[in-house]
Write an enzyme that holds these catalytic residues in place. Sequence first.
Site, PDB file in Angstrom:
ATOM      1  N   ARG A  49      59.008  12.528  89.899  1.00  0.00           N
ATOM      2  CA  ARG A  49      59.415  11.409  90.753  1.00  0.00           C
ATOM      3  C   ARG A  49      58.744  10.180  90.150  1.00  0.00           C
ATOM      4  NH1 ARG A  49      60.067   7.319  93.187  1.00  0.00           N
ATOM      5  NH2 ARG A  49      60.645   7.042  95.351  1.00  0.00           N
ATOM      6  N   GLU A  57      69.698   5.787  97.387  1.00  0.00           N
ATOM      7  CA  GLU A  57      70.169   7.159  97.500  1.00  0.00           C
ATOM      8  C   GLU A  57      71.568   7.245  96.876  1.00  0.00           C
ATOM      9  OE1 GLU A  57      68.449   9.802  98.834  1.00  0.00           O
ATOM     10  OE2 GLU A  57      66.763   8.426  99.021  1.00  0.00           O
ATOM     11  N   ARG A  91      56.655  17.530  94.012  1.00  0.00           N
ATOM     12  CA  ARG A  91      57.027  16.926  92.727  1.00  0.00           C
ATOM     13  C   ARG A  91      55.853  16.101  92.195  1.00  0.00           C
ATOM     14  NH1 ARG A  91      62.273  13.719  94.773  1.00  0.00           N
ATOM     15  NH2 ARG A  91      60.605  12.975  96.104  1.00  0.00           N
TER      16      ARG A  91
END
Length: 155
Positions: A49, A57, A91
């Site tokens: 990330r 998004e 992540r």
Amino acid sequence: MKKFYSLLIFLFIINITYSQTTLTAKVVGIKDGDTVVVLDSLNNQITLRLAEVDTPEKSQPFGTKAKQFTSDQIYLKTIKYVVTDTDRYGRSIAMVYYDEDSKYLSAEIIKAGMGWHYKRYSSSKELATFEDNARKNKIGLWVDNNPIEPHLFRK
């Protein structure tokens, strides 16, 4: 009790050392504008990330364009990255560098108007300036009069 504190100190030092290590990997996937998949030297796939940036998004305006921008910059390239943290999904949050280390991906995304400087997790004045410039010049997602930040869109 002394062994316990020694173990805690050891783990803390390992964590600091790991978080400052520059790693190299090949980008093998782009999940969205701020999340990529890399293949490390041991052929492990790792999801990264991107640090300091938040992109729309997929279902938001400019979500597809942000993903394409990230892909155009680093897909199938060898990158260097520094893990700065881990998010709630496990992540690795990373600062990603490419093109002979001369480009910082999060900065390039913000300059191109493909994402927000994630001020909640970054106090970088340089990234804030890049976002201000993109806003003023109506670059990328800033052509919209009222773009919705991804964390608000998800609510």
